[in-house]
Scaffold this motif. Sequence first.
Motif, PDB file in Angstrom:
ATOM      1  N   HIS A 208       0.759  -1.414   0.239  1.00 33.30           N
ATOM      2  CA  HIS A 208      -0.144  -0.061   0.051  1.00 33.30           C
ATOM      3  C   HIS A 208       0.830   1.201  -0.089  1.00 33.30           C
ATOM      4  O   HIS A 208       2.045   1.028   0.854  1.00 33.30           O
ATOM      5  N   ALA A 209       1.080   2.485  -1.465  1.00 30.89           N
ATOM      6  CA  ALA A 209       1.976   3.044  -0.745  1.00 30.89           C
ATOM      7  C   ALA A 209       0.787   4.344  -0.471  1.00 30.89           C
ATOM      8  O   ALA A 209      -0.484   4.423  -1.680  1.00 30.89           O
ATOM      9  N   SER A 210       1.147   5.602   0.175  1.00 30.78           N
ATOM     10  CA  SER A 210      -0.058   6.679   0.441  1.00 30.78           C
ATOM     11  C   SER A 210       1.165   7.600  -0.107  1.00 30.78           C
ATOM     12  O   SER A 210       1.990   8.005  -0.534  1.00 30.78           O
ATOM     13  N   LEU A 211       0.543   8.384  -1.128  1.00 33.83           N
ATOM     14  CA  LEU A 211       1.346   9.283  -2.161  1.00 33.83           C
ATOM     15  C   LEU A 211       1.043  11.145  -0.567  1.00 33.83           C
ATOM     16  O   LEU A 211       0.188  11.250  -0.975  1.00 33.83           O
ATOM     17  N   TYR A 212       2.250  12.179  -1.808  1.00 35.00           N
ATOM     18  CA  TYR A 212       1.626  13.459  -1.035  1.00 35.00           C
ATOM     19  C   TYR A 212       0.822  14.081  -2.151  1.00 35.00           C
ATOM     20  O   TYR A 212      -0.412  14.929  -1.429  1.00 35.00           O
TER      21      TYR A 212
ATOM     22  N   ILE B  51       1.687  -3.763  -9.748  1.00 35.51           N
ATOM     23  CA  ILE B  51       0.651  -3.668 -10.465  1.00 35.51           C
ATOM     24  C   ILE B  51      -0.488  -3.729  -9.362  1.00 35.51           C
ATOM     25  O   ILE B  51      -0.771  -4.821  -8.826  1.00 35.51           O
ATOM     26  N   VAL B  52      -1.304  -3.393  -9.913  1.00 33.01           N
ATOM     27  CA  VAL B  52      -3.023  -2.132  -9.511  1.00 33.01           C
ATOM     28  C   VAL B  52      -3.847  -3.365 -10.270  1.00 33.01           C
ATOM     29  O   VAL B  52      -3.931  -3.501 -11.715  1.00 33.01           O
ATOM     30  N   LYS B  53      -5.021  -3.924  -9.132  1.00 33.64           N
ATOM     31  CA  LYS B  53      -6.384  -4.376 -10.419  1.00 33.64           C
ATOM     32  C   LYS B  53      -7.433  -2.923 -10.613  1.00 33.64           C
ATOM     33  O   LYS B  53      -7.308  -2.168  -9.644  1.00 33.64           O
TER      34      LYS B  53
ATOM     35  N   ASN C 287       7.347  11.200  -4.870  1.00 35.52           N
ATOM     36  CA  ASN C 287       5.816  11.421  -4.261  1.00 35.52           C
ATOM     37  C   ASN C 287       5.412  10.384  -3.495  1.00 35.52           C
ATOM     38  O   ASN C 287       4.210  10.972  -2.915  1.00 35.52           O
ATOM     39  N   ILE C 288       6.037   9.673  -3.224  1.00 30.69           N
ATOM     40  CA  ILE C 288       5.373   8.546  -1.875  1.00 30.69           C
ATOM     41  C   ILE C 288       5.885   9.353  -0.323  1.00 30.69           C
ATOM     42  O   ILE C 288       6.717   9.025   0.126  1.00 30.69           O
ATOM     43  N   ALA C 289       4.647   8.773   0.261  1.00 24.39           N
ATOM     44  CA  ALA C 289       4.825   9.120   1.702  1.00 24.39           C
ATOM     45  C   ALA C 289       5.184   8.383   2.746  1.00 24.39           C
ATOM     46  O   ALA C 289       5.959   8.709   3.710  1.00 24.39           O
ATOM     47  N   LYS C 290       4.191   7.302   2.349  1.00 25.49           N
ATOM     48  CA  LYS C 290       4.119   5.915   3.005  1.00 25.49           C
ATOM     49  C   LYS C 290       3.766   5.273   1.943  1.00 25.49           C
ATOM     50  O   LYS C 290       3.196   5.106   1.218  1.00 25.49           O
ATOM     51  N   ILE C 291       4.995   3.897   2.225  1.00 30.24           N
ATOM     52  CA  ILE C 291       4.374   2.685   1.860  1.00 30.24           C
ATOM     53  C   ILE C 291       5.084   1.888   2.863  1.00 30.24           C
ATOM     54  O   ILE C 291       5.488   1.357   3.787  1.00 30.24           O
ATOM     55  N   ARG C 292       3.579   1.159   2.562  1.00 32.82           N
ATOM     56  CA  ARG C 292       4.028  -0.383   3.969  1.00 32.82           C
ATOM     57  C   ARG C 292       4.093  -1.822   3.100  1.00 32.82           C
ATOM     58  O   ARG C 292       2.686  -1.870   1.990  1.00 32.82           O
ATOM     59  N   LEU C 293       4.087  -3.158   3.256  1.00 34.94           N
ATOM     60  CA  LEU C 293       3.140  -4.144   3.204  1.00 34.94           C
ATOM     61  C   LEU C 293       1.824  -4.281   2.969  1.00 34.94           C
ATOM     62  O   LEU C 293       1.495  -3.600   4.518  1.00 34.94           O
ATOM     63  N   ALA C 294       1.205  -4.766   2.905  1.00 34.90           N
ATOM     64  CA  ALA C 294      -0.668  -5.099   2.581  1.00 34.90           C
ATOM     65  C   ALA C 294      -1.111  -6.236   3.056  1.00 34.90           C
ATOM     66  O   ALA C 294      -0.689  -7.229   1.770  1.00 34.90           O
TER      67      ALA C 294
ATOM     68  N   GLN D  31      -5.827   9.741  -7.349  1.00 35.75           N
ATOM     69  CA  GLN D  31      -5.616   8.770  -6.573  1.00 35.75           C
ATOM     70  C   GLN D  31      -5.070   9.529  -5.489  1.00 35.75           C
ATOM     71  O   GLN D  31      -3.477   9.739  -5.869  1.00 35.75           O
ATOM     72  N   LYS D  32      -4.969   9.480  -4.565  1.00 33.00           N
ATOM     73  CA  LYS D  32      -3.474   9.959  -3.108  1.00 33.00           C
ATOM     74  C   LYS D  32      -3.245   8.548  -2.062  1.00 33.00           C
ATOM     75  O   LYS D  32      -1.898   8.389  -1.737  1.00 33.00           O
ATOM     76  N   ALA D  33      -3.752   6.925  -3.014  1.00 25.45           N
ATOM     77  CA  ALA D  33      -3.480   6.036  -2.633  1.00 25.45           C
ATOM     78  C   ALA D  33      -3.114   4.997  -3.740  1.00 25.45           C
ATOM     79  O   ALA D  33      -4.480   4.954  -4.370  1.00 25.45           O
ATOM     80  N   PHE D  34      -2.240   3.697  -3.240  1.00 25.64           N
ATOM     81  CA  PHE D  34      -2.741   2.563  -4.581  1.00 25.64           C
ATOM     82  C   PHE D  34      -2.080   1.107  -3.432  1.00 25.64           C
ATOM     83  O   PHE D  34      -1.353   1.350  -2.740  1.00 25.64           O
ATOM     84  N   GLU D  35      -2.866   0.422  -3.982  1.00 28.78           N
ATOM     85  CA  GLU D  35      -2.470  -1.190  -3.700  1.00 28.78           C
ATOM     86  C   GLU D  35      -2.148  -2.313  -4.869  1.00 28.78           C
ATOM     87  O   GLU D  35      -2.811  -2.147  -5.532  1.00 28.78           O
ATOM     88  N   GLY D  36      -1.340  -2.650  -4.517  1.00 28.74           N
ATOM     89  CA  GLY D  36      -0.801  -3.590  -5.906  1.00 28.74           C
ATOM     90  C   GLY D  36       0.566  -4.829  -5.645  1.00 28.74           C
ATOM     91  O   GLY D  36       0.765  -3.713  -4.494  1.00 28.74           O
ATOM     92  N   THR D  37       0.984  -5.311  -6.535  1.00 26.26           N
ATOM     93  CA  THR D  37       1.705  -5.453  -6.367  1.00 26.26           C
ATOM     94  C   THR D  37       3.497  -5.029  -6.759  1.00 26.26           C
ATOM     95  O   THR D  37       2.994  -4.027  -8.153  1.00 26.26           O
TER      96      THR D  37
END
Length: 155
Positions: A101-105, A129-131, A145-152, A111-117
Amino acid sequence: MDTKVEELKAILQPILEKHDFFLVDLEFVHERGDWYLRVYADKKGGINIDDCALISEEYGEKLDELNPIEPAYYLEVSSPGAERPLKNDESLSNYVDDYVHASLYQKQDGQKAFEGTLSEVTADKITLIVKVKNLKKQVEISRDNIAKIRLAIEF
């Protein structure tokens, strides 16, 4: 304090490498009157309680030998958790092909966030790679542009 943390990391690193672990984070903090040295470590496939005990034993012995810390402290070694933050290049590289999961500035594609591989990591960007409506789409995100990134956890 940053110099002390770097010194403590340098002492820990050979122990982690010897067992194919990697450092996620290390903090030396003062809380409620006590000092804590916290180590968050991991390995491919995940870390378990026996791994944490091994790190604690070997690191504790090395710290006792070198005595780099003046005040009394508690040593805590643990997994960073299932949805651990990815704070540095090594962490990002270790989790290529994992779901994040990546949260963006700033918004990207509305979008301000994306989840994917996580499929690629470079000095300038990451690629996910997002669905999108059951179709897979590649999204490149600037590291700036990445504020935070974590495993999801993928559902």
